[in-house]
Design a protein around this motif. Structure first.
Motif, PDB file in Angstrom:
ATOM      1  N   SER A 130      12.669  -2.014   6.969  1.00 46.48           N
ATOM      2  CA  SER A 130      12.574  -2.799   8.191  1.00 46.48           C
ATOM      3  C   SER A 130      12.432  -1.884   9.401  1.00 46.48           C
ATOM      4  N   HIS A 131      12.565  -0.575   9.176  1.00 39.97           N
ATOM      5  CA  HIS A 131      12.412   0.393  10.264  1.00 39.97           C
ATOM      6  C   HIS A 131      10.945   0.768  10.413  1.00 39.97           C
ATOM      7  N   GLU A 132      10.576   1.162  11.583  1.00 43.35           N
ATOM      8  CA  GLU A 132       9.205   1.605  11.835  1.00 43.35           C
ATOM      9  C   GLU A 132       8.960   2.914  11.099  1.00 43.35           C
ATOM     10  N   GLN A 133       7.989   2.926  10.201  1.00 41.02           N
ATOM     11  CA  GLN A 133       7.638   4.114   9.428  1.00 41.02           C
ATOM     12  C   GLN A 133       6.141   4.363   9.573  1.00 41.02           C
ATOM     13  N   PRO A 134       5.691   5.583   9.270  1.00 44.81           N
ATOM     14  CA  PRO A 134       4.244   5.860   9.340  1.00 44.81           C
ATOM     15  C   PRO A 134       3.461   4.943   8.397  1.00 44.81           C
ATOM     16  N   VAL A 135       2.275   4.506   8.872  1.00 46.55           N
ATOM     17  CA  VAL A 135       1.422   3.613   8.086  1.00 46.55           C
ATOM     18  C   VAL A 135       0.026   4.205   7.970  1.00 46.55           C
ATOM     19  N   ASP A 136      -0.728   3.714   6.991  1.00 48.65           N
ATOM     20  CA  ASP A 136      -2.112   4.160   6.813  1.00 48.65           C
ATOM     21  C   ASP A 136      -3.043   3.332   7.708  1.00 48.65           C
ATOM     22  N   GLU A 137      -4.354   3.522   7.520  1.00 50.45           N
ATOM     23  CA  GLU A 137      -5.346   2.849   8.358  1.00 50.45           C
ATOM     24  C   GLU A 137      -5.267   1.322   8.263  1.00 50.45           C
ATOM     25  N   GLU A 138      -4.819   0.801   7.115  1.00 54.26           N
ATOM     26  CA  GLU A 138      -4.724  -0.649   6.933  1.00 54.26           C
ATOM     27  C   GLU A 138      -3.377  -1.222   7.350  1.00 54.26           C
ATOM     28  N   GLY A 139      -2.478  -0.359   7.819  1.00 53.88           N
ATOM     29  CA  GLY A 139      -1.165  -0.820   8.245  1.00 53.88           C
ATOM     30  C   GLY A 139      -0.130  -0.853   7.144  1.00 53.88           C
ATOM     31  N   ASP A 140      -0.477  -0.339   5.947  1.00 57.44           N
ATOM     32  CA  ASP A 140       0.480  -0.290   4.846  1.00 57.44           C
ATOM     33  C   ASP A 140       1.347   0.960   4.981  1.00 57.44           C
ATOM     34  N   PRO A 141       2.620   0.875   4.560  1.00 56.67           N
ATOM     35  CA  PRO A 141       3.489   2.055   4.640  1.00 56.67           C
ATOM     36  C   PRO A 141       2.866   3.234   3.896  1.00 56.67           C
ATOM     37  N   LEU A 142       2.921   4.395   4.494  1.00 52.01           N
ATOM     38  CA  LEU A 142       2.323   5.589   3.917  1.00 52.01           C
ATOM     39  C   LEU A 142       3.226   6.227   2.856  1.00 52.01           C
ATOM     40  N   TYR A 143       4.520   6.165   3.086  1.00 54.59           N
ATOM     41  CA  TYR A 143       5.477   6.841   2.206  1.00 54.59           C
ATOM     42  C   TYR A 143       6.469   5.844   1.616  1.00 54.59           C
ATOM     43  N   TYR A 144       7.064   6.240   0.487  1.00 54.19           N
ATOM     44  CA  TYR A 144       8.228   5.488   0.028  1.00 54.19           C
ATOM     45  C   TYR A 144       9.312   5.689   1.082  1.00 54.19           C
ATOM     46  N   ASP A 145      10.109   4.671   1.296  1.00 52.80           N
ATOM     47  CA  ASP A 145      11.188   4.807   2.270  1.00 52.80           C
ATOM     48  C   ASP A 145      12.538   4.404   1.683  1.00 52.80           C
ATOM     49  N   TYR A 146      12.577   4.219   0.369  1.00 54.60           N
ATOM     50  CA  TYR A 146      13.815   3.820  -0.295  1.00 54.60           C
ATOM     51  C   TYR A 146      13.810   4.371  -1.707  1.00 54.60           C
ATOM     52  N   VAL A 147      14.970   4.883  -2.120  1.00 51.25           N
ATOM     53  CA  VAL A 147      15.167   5.333  -3.496  1.00 51.25           C
ATOM     54  C   VAL A 147      16.530   4.837  -3.960  1.00 51.25           C
ATOM     55  N   LEU A 148      16.586   4.330  -5.174  1.00 55.65           N
ATOM     56  CA  LEU A 148      17.841   3.978  -5.817  1.00 55.65           C
ATOM     57  C   LEU A 148      17.939   4.786  -7.106  1.00 55.65           C
ATOM     58  N   VAL A 149      19.060   5.481  -7.258  1.00 57.99           N
ATOM     59  CA  VAL A 149      19.383   6.166  -8.506  1.00 57.99           C
ATOM     60  C   VAL A 149      20.654   5.499  -9.008  1.00 57.99           C
ATOM     61  N   ALA A 150      20.608   4.932 -10.210  1.00 60.85           N
ATOM     62  CA  ALA A 150      21.733   4.136 -10.679  1.00 60.85           C
ATOM     63  C   ALA A 150      22.073   4.434 -12.129  1.00 60.85           C
ATOM     64  N   ASP A 151      23.205   3.915 -12.551  1.00 62.99           N
ATOM     65  CA  ASP A 151      23.553   4.068 -13.953  1.00 62.99           C
ATOM     66  C   ASP A 151      22.955   2.931 -14.791  1.00 62.99           C
ATOM     67  N   TRP A 152      22.342   1.937 -14.125  1.00 61.88           N
ATOM     68  CA  TRP A 152      21.586   0.877 -14.805  1.00 61.88           C
ATOM     69  C   TRP A 152      20.646   0.232 -13.800  1.00 61.88           C
ATOM     70  N   ILE A 153      19.515  -0.243 -14.284  1.00 65.53           N
ATOM     71  CA  ILE A 153      18.615  -1.057 -13.455  1.00 65.53           C
ATOM     72  C   ILE A 153      18.044  -2.164 -14.319  1.00 65.53           C
TER      73      ILE A 153
END
Length: 153
Positions: A130-153
């Protein structure tokens, strides 16, 4: 600052399975993170790296660390690297990172909600901030902005 993601082990100094007290000792001893709020018996602990705006959420199940969530930093100039398999997760364009992980033999499952899962490693990557992050030419987020490392998914 470099923080390494170790699937099925943890993130940086935080190890899956550690107790709340061990986690508190780790972030108080490790320096760069400070708690955002304090709770004596938490289900989660929210930490922030002030210089970069990187947020880390430690999730606990029955008093043991069961998941670590990383939310991309807000300061683009900060000297922060979040490394997974030698790749900078939050500075490598998500399409390139996706391809590099696939080339390294990781099975990646995509869904329509923007989450990419590496189920055998119990890791989720997303670019749904929900935070402002860099986007590409089409307005899609350029980078991943979230990672979850868990003991189960």
């Amino acid at each position: 600052m470099e923080v390494e993601i170790r699937p099925q082990v943890g993130v940086g100094p935080f190890r899956l399975g550690m107790s709340v007290a061990q986690a508190r000792g780790t972030f108080h001893a490790s320096g760069p993170f400070r708690p955002v709020a304090d709770d004596t018996s938490p289900g989660q602990i929210v930490l922030r790296h002030e210089e970069s705006g990187l947020d880390v959420v430690l999730g606990f199940t029955r008093g043991a660390l069961s998941g670590v969530e990383l939310f991309r930093f807000r300061n683009e100039d900060a000297d922060v690297r979040i490394l997974f398999d030698g790749l900078d997760v939050f500075r490598t364009p998500s399409e390139d990172l996706f391809e590099q992980l696939a080339l390294r033999g990781h099975v990646i499952e995509e869904d329509d909600l923007g989450f990419d899962a590496l189920p055998e490693l119990k890791v989720i990557l997303a670019n749904q901030s929900s935070h402002e992050q860099p986007v590409d030419e089409e307005g899609d987020p350029l980078y991943y902005d979230y990672v979850l490392v868990a003991d189960w998914i």
